[in-house]
Design a protein around this motif. Structure first.
Motif, mmCIF file in Angstrom:
data_model
loop_
_atom_site.group_PDB
_atom_site.id
_atom_site.type_symbol
_atom_site.label_atom_id
_atom_site.label_comp_id
_atom_site.label_asym_id
_atom_site.label_seq_id
_atom_site.Cartn_x
_atom_site.Cartn_y
_atom_site.Cartn_z
ATOM 1 N N GLY A 227 45.570 40.697 47.733
ATOM 2 C CA GLY A 227 44.902 40.928 46.456
ATOM 3 C C GLY A 227 45.336 39.984 45.352
ATOM 4 O O GLY A 227 44.520 39.592 44.509
ATOM 5 N N TRP A 228 46.601 39.605 45.340
ATOM 6 C CA TRP A 228 47.121 38.811 44.236
ATOM 7 C C TRP A 228 47.322 37.333 44.567
ATOM 8 O O TRP A 228 47.412 36.507 43.666
ATOM 9 N N CYS A 229 47.438 36.996 45.842
ATOM 10 C CA CYS A 229 47.851 35.635 46.193
ATOM 11 C C CYS A 229 46.811 34.847 46.980
ATOM 12 O O CYS A 229 47.084 33.730 47.410
ATOM 13 N N THR A 230 45.630 35.427 47.216
ATOM 14 C CA THR A 230 44.601 34.703 47.963
ATOM 15 C C THR A 230 43.391 34.454 47.081
ATOM 16 O O THR A 230 43.186 35.122 46.070
ATOM 17 N N GLN A 231 42.573 33.500 47.501
ATOM 18 C CA GLN A 231 41.398 33.134 46.726
ATOM 19 C C GLN A 231 40.249 34.092 46.994
ATOM 20 O O GLN A 231 40.104 34.619 48.091
ATOM 21 N N ALA A 232 39.433 34.304 45.980
ATOM 22 C CA ALA A 232 38.250 35.140 46.131
ATOM 23 C C ALA A 232 37.157 34.370 46.850
ATOM 24 O O ALA A 232 36.989 33.173 46.639
#
Length: 443
Positions: A227-232
């Motif tokens: 949720g916080w460290c990957t790209q959308a």
């Protein structure tokens, strides 16, 4: 938590081609996916190149954490159920409940992997799994409730894996996508080598309930990393209806797409057949160890042999050029089956482990098959197709292991492994022969 693309094979109408050295990725900016361009070269397509893509280290770290927790929890739950019931059958149901939901969840819910952004699906699946495992910690929870909660986690597992594959297809280029899925498989098999043994040690040290608590924590950590460290990345089919009826109906579109596309269907069936038949070696490992006259406690060498072979094969093939990977599909699918035939001669345990190592190395054929699947599929259906691929793989493995186990109780386990090796070789050869792209490595 166990994959590609050029547009020369099975080009779907209306599909968008990418230029040979240019791939599209997404960059997360204030919660919105923003298109940007990444450059991919044929000389830089190994695992190191995958890990340099923004967000990829978090994806693979999350997979390693949740995979280790899941394997250790299977050991813990099996022991916990046996402690409460003294029933070997109920204890064995833990593994059955890990396989069974794949067929149902992958069939009914696969369209969710396309109708929501992949990252949102992944985080929700992780949080649901964490909640289920945490509920198992309630004191005195009945065994049927424990197994029911395990079924729920298995129900969402194929959806998680399908959404993750769909997300990778957005973030990685044509040459890097199969290597990305290969890295996931390498992590999975490495976890198998150490996870069950580590789980047994930890159960003895801290007890099954604490180990389940660690598993719940691993899912939370995975959700945080994703949720916080990957790209959308965008949803493939964001405008589709999201009612339960429409989700089930749209999930069937993936099956209809496969039925109407024989080349693509055979490629996916090939990815089922390779591990499906070769899994017999794992399923009968304990029985074969006894047949070889060795203590059954040494059966772990056979489990380790296959898993180590898988890791070795993935690492070697990942270092090759994409064109070379494609040309090795046919030799590798045959390598996955032919060593099993030698079990008819009753090889000693060290040689049997070496044969399983060779068989496991053949699993790297997926690095050549995955690009063909991606190139031959409609972009809006990819999440569904990857979910179906995962579901079918787990279902076929479960069925083959069950059948081979039943046969192994009535005849020599080595003979059963050899017979399945023959059947597997003929099956994968026929599927590859009917798929010219897989047969000749066309890309």
């Amino acid at each position: 938590m166990n994959a590609p693309p050029s547009r020369t094979f099975g080009e779907p109408r209306g599909a968008r081609c990418t230029r040979p050295h240019e791939v599209t990725s997404r960059k997360h900016h204030w919660g919105q996916p923003v298109a940007r361009t990444l450059t991919s070269t044929r000389g830089n397509t190994g695992m190191g190149a995958v890990l340099r893509v923004p967000g990829m280290p978090a994806v693979f770290t999350a997979h390693a954490v949740s995979m280790a927790g899941t394997l250790a929890a299977e050991v813990a739950l099996s022991i916990l159920v046996f402690q409460r019931t003294s029933s070997a059958f109920l204890s064995a149901l833990v593994l059955v409940c890990s396989f069974l939901p794949y067929a149902v969840g992958g069939t009914l819910l696969s369209s969710l992997a396309d109708r929501f952004p992949p990252r949102r699906v992944l985080v929700c699946c992780d949080l649901l799994s964490a909640a289920c495992i945490a509920t198992m910690l309630i004191p005195g929870l009945p065994v049927p409730a424990l197994l029911g909660l395990l079924l729920v986690t298995g129900f969402v597992a194929p959806l998680f894996q399908g959404a993750r594959a769909a997300g990778l297809s957005h973030l990685l280029g044509a040459d890097l996508f199969p290597v990305g899925r290969s890295l996931l498989r390498t992590i999975s098999q490495s976890a198998v080598v150490s996870g069950f043994a580590l789980g047994s040690v930890l159960v003895a040290a801290i007890g099954p309930l604490w180990l389940l608590a660690c598993d719940a924590t691993s899912f939370l950590l995975s959700a945080a990393l994703i949720g916080w460290c990957t790209q959308a990345t965008p949803a493939a089919d964001p405008d589709g209806e999201r009612t339960l009826r429409s989700v089930i109906s749209a999930s069937a579109d993936g099956l209809r797409h496969l039925r109407a596309n024989p080349p693509l269907r055979r490629l996916i069936q090939l990815t089922w057949a390779v591990p499906g038949f070769s899994a017999v070696g794992d399923g009968l490992a304990v029985a074969y160890t006894a047949q070889a006259g060795a203590p059954v406690t040494t059966a772990g060498v056979l489990f380790t042999g296959y898993a180590a072979g898988t890791v070795l094969g993935e690492l070697i093939v990942a270092r090759m050029r994409p064109k070379t990977r494609g040309s090795l599909v046919l030799p590798l699918v045959l390598l996955s089956q032919l060593p099993l035939i030698c079990f008819a001669f009753g090889p000693p345990l060290p040689m049997a482990a070496a044969l399983l190592l060779l068989s496991g190395a053949g699993f790297a054929c997926n690095q050549g098959i995955d690009p063909l699947i991606l190139a031959g599929s409609e972009p809006a259906l990819r999440g569904r197709l990857f979910t179906i691929q995962t579901s079918g793989l787990m279902t076929v493995q479960g069925v083959v292991i069950a059948v081979s186990g039943a046969l192994g109780s009535h005849t020599r386990p080595g003979l059963v492994i050899a017979v399945f090796g023959v059947l597997g070789a003929l099956t994968v050869l026929w599927l590859a022969w009917r798929s010219p792209a897989a047969k000749w490595g066309v890309r």
